[in-house]
Scaffold this motif. Structure first.
Motif, short mmCIF file in Angstrom:
data_model
loop_
_atom_site.label_atom_id
_atom_site.label_comp_id
_atom_site.label_asym_id
_atom_site.label_seq_id
_atom_site.Cartn_x
_atom_site.Cartn_y
_atom_site.Cartn_z
N GLU A 161 130.56 74.44 6.62
CA GLU A 161 130.19 75.24 5.42
C GLU A 161 131.36 76.61 5.23
O GLU A 161 131.69 76.99 3.81
CB GLU A 161 129.02 76.07 4.98
CG GLU A 161 127.92 74.96 5.00
CD GLU A 161 127.81 74.16 4.61
OE1 GLU A 161 128.07 74.42 3.07
OE2 GLU A 161 127.63 72.70 4.24
N ASN A 175 133.90 77.20 2.42
CA ASN A 175 133.86 77.98 1.78
C ASN A 175 135.43 79.20 1.50
O ASN A 175 135.95 79.16 0.40
CB ASN A 175 132.74 78.80 2.47
CG ASN A 175 131.70 79.14 2.22
OD1 ASN A 175 131.20 78.13 0.72
ND2 ASN A 175 130.67 79.61 2.18
N LYS A 227 137.50 77.45 -0.36
CA LYS A 227 137.12 77.11 -1.71
C LYS A 227 137.14 78.69 -3.19
O LYS A 227 137.84 79.14 -4.07
CB LYS A 227 135.82 77.42 -1.70
CG LYS A 227 135.77 75.48 -2.75
CD LYS A 227 134.16 75.03 -2.16
CE LYS A 227 132.90 75.82 -3.17
NZ LYS A 227 131.49 75.64 -3.01
N HIS A 228 136.65 79.76 -1.70
CA HIS A 228 137.05 81.02 -2.84
C HIS A 228 137.92 81.75 -2.34
O HIS A 228 138.23 83.15 -2.51
CB HIS A 228 135.10 81.80 -2.05
CG HIS A 228 134.19 80.56 -2.40
ND1 HIS A 228 133.94 80.56 -3.42
CD2 HIS A 228 132.95 80.12 -1.79
CE1 HIS A 228 132.75 79.74 -3.83
NE2 HIS A 228 132.28 79.23 -2.55
N GLY A 234 124.91 76.71 -0.06
CA GLY A 234 125.97 76.84 0.99
C GLY A 234 124.97 77.95 1.90
O GLY A 234 125.16 77.52 3.80
MG LIG Z 1 130.05 77.85 -0.03
#
Ligand SMILES: [Mg+2]
Ligand SMILES: Nc1ncnc2c1ncn2[C@@H]1O[C@H](COP(=O)(O)OP(=O)(O)OP(=O)(O)O)[C@@H](O)[C@H]1O
Length: 352
Positions: free
Chosen positions: A260, A264, A267-268, A313
């Motif tokens: 997770e 993340n 992704k972010h 998440g």
């Molecule tokens: Mg996430």
């Protein structure tokens, strides 16, 4: 048995010594320094299948299988050089030869006996054929169970991979980018779980895996699923030098948490073509393990509150941390830093 026998002829005389030997429940053979049989009891006659007249005065090598008898005189010399009660051939598998030529496994205890004709060795011989058979049966059963366990873990891994492939197939049928990414993330969760089973059958221990190795290989898997980003985002693991093993029950939540958090970060944290590094660290601290996932990206949004996250998440991560009996916390930037500390030993066997 041997310990009960006197180290020298008993004061009551040779007659009673012979009677003790004769009726002893184990096979006994007394041999002189030259290896000649000077005494043999009733049980030895039964075990070796000889009437005693055929053995008295003969070389003891007659009772030893041909391929083992070559070294026997040297072993006998060794015994007489330092005669003291001891088991024979510790560490070696011993075999004796029956009159019909068959061989059988034995355990032999040696005892020096002082006689008027000098020191002799009294050997007590136990036929361990039955124990051998039982042991071989157990070993075969254990090998079968090991193979079965291997097979089970292999199948679980394969089944998880099949589900993962199905998600992949589903993703290829949609043009919705958001749905594609949700399916890809679920695939990563399945892969993280499948990897624990793979490590179990690859390793020798079926209950624990090396957490460092697991996280290293998990990182490779995750990097593989963000191939196009891996040019600008690197993923580094900092693992302890020695092995840190973890039971399967806790390895799975551990892997899911890392999945997770790394997802993340990819992704972010590096929006707008930003480049940087994601780090997975594992440290042993006293009787706890600390797992850190950190990045040097944009950092968490202002006012971010772990307690009030609405997305799946980061709601999942504290729940998984609880399964590990650990604390999950946010560290300070730059970038995002998440730390999980959990006891290196499970607190107790959980009920479910
Ligand atoms: Mg996430
Ligand atoms: N490494 C990070 N860097 C910057 N922001 C982050 C990072 N990790 C999480 N965030 C922020 O925290 C939010 C919550 O994360 P969370 O994982 O719960 O949701 P998500 O990734 O958006 O969706 P999903 O439920 O699919 O995981 C993210 O939407 C993002 O804004």
């Amino acid at each position: 048995m041997n310990d009960a026998l006197p180290a020298s002829m008993p004061p009551t005389g040779e007659g009673s010594f012979r009677r003790v030997v004769e009726w002893a429940p184990t096979a006994m053979v007394m041999v002189d320094r030259k290896g000649r049989i000077v005494l043999i009891n009733a049980q030895a006659e039964r075990v070796f299948g000889y009437p005693r007249q055929e053995l008295l005065g003969q070389s003891v090598e007659k009772l030893i299988p041909g391929h083992l008898s070559t070294h026997h005189p040297a072993y006998r010399e060794g015994f007489f050089a330092d005669p003291h009660p001891r088991p024979m051939g510790s560490g070696r598998d011993l075999y004796a030869r029956h009159r019909d030529g068959s061989e059988f496994p034995v355990e032999i205890g040696l005892n020096p006996i002082e006689t008027d004709d000098g020191v002799m060795v009294l050997a007590s011989i136990v036929d361990i054929t039955e124990r051998h058979r039982a042991q071989q049966k157990l070993e075969r059963a254990l090998n079968e169970k090991t193979a079965l366990l291997n097979e089970v873990h292999h199948r679980v891994k394969n089944n998880l991979q099949v589900v993962s492939s199905l998600l992949n197939l589903q993703a290829s049928h949609t043009s919705d980018a958001r749905l594609k990414s949700v399916l890809a993330e679920s695939q990563n969760r399945l892969r993280a779980m499948a990897l624990t089973h793979q490590l179990l059958y690859e390793g020798k221990d079926y209950s624990r895996i090396d957490l460092g190795e697991y996280l290293d290989r998990l990182a490779q898997l995750l990097l593989g699923s963000y191939r196009e980003d891996s040019v600008r985002i690197s993923l580094r693991t900092v693992m302890p030098t020695g092995p840190l093993s973890l039971d399967l029950e806790r390895a799975v939540p551990c892997g899911l948490i890392v999945t997770e958090l790394v997802t993340n970060a990819f992704k972010h944290a590096f929006v707008g073509g930003r480049s940087g590094e994601v780090r997975i660290e594992l440290h042993a601290v006293a009787d706890a393990l600390e797992l850190v996932v950190a990045d040097d990206g944009v950092g968490l949004p202002a006012g971010f509150d772990l307690e009030n996250v609405k997305s799946l998440g980061l709601q999942l991560v504290p729940l998984l941390a609880e399964q590990l009996g650990g604390d999950f916390s946010l560290g300070s930037g730059p970038g995002a830093r998440f730390a999980l500390r959990f006891p290196s030993m499970p607190s107790s066997r959980r009920a479910s």
